[in-house]
Write a protein that holds these residues in place. Structure first.
Motif, short mmCIF file in Angstrom:
data_model
loop_
_atom_site.label_atom_id
_atom_site.label_comp_id
_atom_site.label_asym_id
_atom_site.label_seq_id
_atom_site.Cartn_x
_atom_site.Cartn_y
_atom_site.Cartn_z
N UNK A 1 0.81 -1.22 0.00
CA UNK A 1 0.00 0.00 0.00
C UNK A 1 0.85 1.27 0.00
N UNK A 2 1.96 1.25 -0.75
CA UNK A 2 2.82 2.44 -0.82
C UNK A 2 2.59 3.25 -2.09
N UNK A 3 1.56 2.89 -2.86
CA UNK A 3 1.23 3.65 -4.05
C UNK A 3 2.15 3.39 -5.23
N UNK A 4 2.87 2.26 -5.22
CA UNK A 4 3.78 1.95 -6.33
C UNK A 4 3.95 0.44 -6.45
N UNK A 5 4.40 -0.01 -7.63
CA UNK A 5 4.67 -1.42 -7.88
C UNK A 5 6.11 -1.57 -8.36
N UNK A 6 6.85 -2.48 -7.73
CA UNK A 6 8.19 -2.76 -8.22
C UNK A 6 8.11 -3.77 -9.36
N UNK A 7 9.24 -4.10 -9.94
CA UNK A 7 9.25 -4.96 -11.14
C UNK A 7 8.69 -6.35 -10.83
N UNK A 8 9.06 -6.92 -9.68
CA UNK A 8 8.58 -8.26 -9.34
C UNK A 8 7.07 -8.28 -9.15
N UNK A 9 6.51 -7.21 -8.57
CA UNK A 9 5.06 -7.13 -8.40
C UNK A 9 4.36 -7.03 -9.75
N UNK A 10 4.97 -6.30 -10.69
CA UNK A 10 4.39 -6.19 -12.02
C UNK A 10 4.43 -7.55 -12.73
N UNK A 11 5.54 -8.25 -12.63
CA UNK A 11 5.66 -9.57 -13.26
C UNK A 11 4.63 -10.55 -12.67
N UNK A 12 4.44 -10.47 -11.36
CA UNK A 12 3.48 -11.37 -10.70
C UNK A 12 2.05 -11.06 -11.16
N UNK A 13 1.75 -9.77 -11.34
CA UNK A 13 0.43 -9.39 -11.82
C UNK A 13 0.20 -9.90 -13.23
N UNK A 14 1.20 -9.77 -14.10
CA UNK A 14 1.07 -10.27 -15.47
C UNK A 14 0.85 -11.78 -15.49
N UNK A 15 1.54 -12.48 -14.58
CA UNK A 15 1.38 -13.94 -14.51
C UNK A 15 -0.03 -14.30 -14.08
N UNK A 16 -0.60 -13.54 -13.13
CA UNK A 16 -1.96 -13.81 -12.68
C UNK A 16 -2.98 -13.59 -13.79
N UNK A 17 -2.60 -12.73 -14.74
CA UNK A 17 -3.49 -12.45 -15.87
C UNK A 17 -3.24 -13.38 -17.04
N UNK A 18 -2.43 -14.41 -16.80
CA UNK A 18 -2.08 -15.39 -17.84
C UNK A 18 -1.37 -14.73 -19.02
N UNK A 19 -0.66 -13.62 -18.74
CA UNK A 19 0.11 -12.94 -19.78
C UNK A 19 1.56 -13.43 -19.71
N UNK A 20 1.86 -14.45 -20.48
CA UNK A 20 3.19 -15.05 -20.47
C UNK A 20 4.11 -14.24 -21.38
N UNK A 21 4.87 -13.31 -20.80
CA UNK A 21 5.69 -12.41 -21.58
C UNK A 21 7.16 -12.53 -21.19
N UNK A 22 8.02 -12.23 -22.16
CA UNK A 22 9.45 -12.32 -21.94
C UNK A 22 9.87 -11.32 -20.87
N UNK A 23 10.62 -11.79 -19.89
CA UNK A 23 11.00 -10.97 -18.75
C UNK A 23 11.85 -9.76 -19.18
N UNK A 24 12.77 -9.98 -20.10
CA UNK A 24 13.64 -8.90 -20.56
C UNK A 24 12.84 -7.82 -21.29
N UNK A 25 11.88 -8.26 -22.08
CA UNK A 25 11.04 -7.30 -22.82
C UNK A 25 10.21 -6.47 -21.85
#
Length: 487
Positions: free
Chosen positions: A157-181
């Motif tokens: 609840x700090x009003x921001x998302x770090x990279x790992x949180x963004x990757x986890x959100x994409x995974x929950x949405x079944x968005x299998x995307x290249x990590x480097x991209x």
């Protein structure tokens, strides 16, 4: 704070809810969400007499309504704070449910709403891949989902998302995307990065990241390649594209059917023309608002005008310098990104002005109400008006060429001239002339505003109404009293 993980896991495990029937009868059933098939199900019924529906696809849910906002009499015997209603299908079938606690009810409300937005996202992603120029209306609905997804993924609840949180959100949405991209886009969106701090995206940056993730610049190149410089596709262009790029052989009739189905502008539909849709420019017609167009509007502001409730005058804006224009650029673009306007802009000061003459001063009909709105809001409205006129309406035959009001260089003078010339012309021909005048009493107050929104939608103006009539609060200022009312 309830995270996305916890919420979906809780709904997948299921819990006991009570189906509310007429007459105040409760049937306890175990409800759960099948997250693989995105289906709401329940168990517990032993009836075998008639076949009952025990599952509903999330895609069929039209609304999840709080019990406090549902006026069904069947909920009267119960605490509406623990109840909610699920509305399904085109016929709006309703499933009334009651939870054992307020917390349980809120978990199901948030979970089902999130599942609905997630289903809409996956549905649009599938259709966008299949039909590159699909109506922008669906993409606008995603912005609500973006905000909710951001808030629920923000675990600390700090009003921001770090990279790992963004990757986890994409995974929950079944968005299998290249990590480097994803990292490249993450860094590109992280425009407020501070040296020495952990890279993260705030709400504004996350919206930018979403647009970077979904933009398709190659589509614009394809459109230009086949439009022949016209700025639109006709059925022959679409047939050529399908044959060359998609290896599909479609006939003229089917090409016109596709244009009619996916062209949002009614006039272009009638002309069998397909316009390009700007995927990579957000929800604002013409792209992000720029400092140049804000400065142009500011320079045209009239001085010595009464301000709104915030007391910010045109002089404040006009003489505020570059800092004011920079602030307004960020403010206006943020408003479009989050689809929400400041609440102060939804309040106006109504000053009654006496019409004069022998009209009785004790009658409300003897006064003309003048609304004093925020000066900043007026700048925003002017820019929005310019965008709609120059970017959207310029592509269609609107308004009618005979309309004299609210048009550049036209008005009462030109209307009177046309009327007189028409009368003189037919009198010279010896013809009778019949003229009909229509004066609508209280025209502005009686305008069908929802109908106007429908007409704007038909012209592909798909922005949400900024000031819904049900939200406008105005104070009426008289010599003796001031009171707030709703109009």
């Amino acid at each position: 704070m309830v995270t996305v993980d916890k919420l979906l896991r809780h709904l997948a495990e299921g819990s006991m809810l009570h189906k509310v029937k007429s007459g105040g009868i409760l049937y306890p059933r175990r409800f759960y969400l099948d997250t693989d098939k995105m289906v709401l199900k329940y168990t517990g019924s032993e009836k075998r007499v008639r076949r009952k529906n025990t599952s509903w696809p999330i895609s069929k849910i039209r609304e999840v309504r709080e019990g406090e906002k549902d006026y069904s009499k069947r909920l009267d015997p119960f605490d509406r704070g623990r109840c909610f209603a699920v509305i399904f299908g085109a016929n709006h079938n309703v499933l009334h449910l009651c939870a054992d606690s307020y917390e349980e009810r809120d978990m199901w409300l948030k979970g089902l709403n999130f599942a609905m937005h997630m289903e809409q996202y996956m549905d649009q992603k599938e259709q966008t891949d299949r039909y590159p120029y699909i109506n922008l209306l669906k993409s606008l609905a995603l912005l609500t989902w973006i905000r909710e997804a951001f808030n629920m993924a923000d675990k600390n609840n700090d009003g921001s998302l770090d990279f790992e949180e963004v990757m986890k959100l994409l995974k929950q949405l079944n968005a299998d995307m290249d990590r480097k991209y994803v990292k490249v886009l993450f860094d590109k969106a992280d425009i407020h990065r501070t040296k020495g701090e952990k890279p993260s995206l705030d709400g504004e940056e996350f919206v930018k990241f979403y647009h970077l993730l979904t933009e398709r610049p190659e589509l614009e190149d394809i459109f230009i390649r086949y439009d022949g410089g016209k700025g639109y596709w006709d059925h022959e262009d679409l047939q050529k594209f399908a044959s060359t790029e998609q290896k599909l052989d479609i006939n003229e009739e089917y090409a016109k059917e596709l244009i009619a189905a996916y062209e949002p502008q009614k006039q272009l539909q009638l002309e069998d023309k397909l316009s390009p849709i700007e995927h990579n420019k957000g929800s604002i017609p013409g792209g992000d608002i720029t400092a140049d167009e804000i400065i142009t509007v500011i320079l045209g502001l009239k001085l010595r005008k009464a301000p709104g409730e915030d007391r910010v005058t045109n002089e404040h804006i006009k003489y505020g310098g570059a800092d004011v224009s920079k602030f307004l650029v960020k403010l206006f673009n943020t408003i479009f990104a989050i689809e929400n306007v400041p609440s102060a802009w939804k309040r106006g000061l109504i000053v009654p002005l006496y019409k004069g003459g022998n009209k009785p001063k004790t009658s409300c009909a003897s006064y003309r109400p003048v609304a004093l709105l925020s000066s900043v809001f007026k700048v925003f409205e002017k820019i929005l008006h310019n965008r709609i006129s120059n970017v959207v309406l310029s592509k269609v035959s609107f308004p009618n060429s005979q309309q004299q009001g609210f048009q550049p260089l036209l008005g009462c003078t030109t209307a009177s001239f046309i009327l007189l010339e028409t009368i003189f012309h037919y009198l010279e021909l010896g013809s009778n002339v019949y003229v009909s005048f229509l004066d609508t009493s209280q025209a502005f107050d009686t305008v069908w505003r929802h109908g106007l929104l429908v007409k704007l939608h038909d012209l592909t103006v798909t922005l949400r109404p900024l000031v819904p009539s049900s939200l406008i609060k105005v104070p009426c200022i008289t010599r003796s009293t001031t009171g707030w009312g709703t109009i």
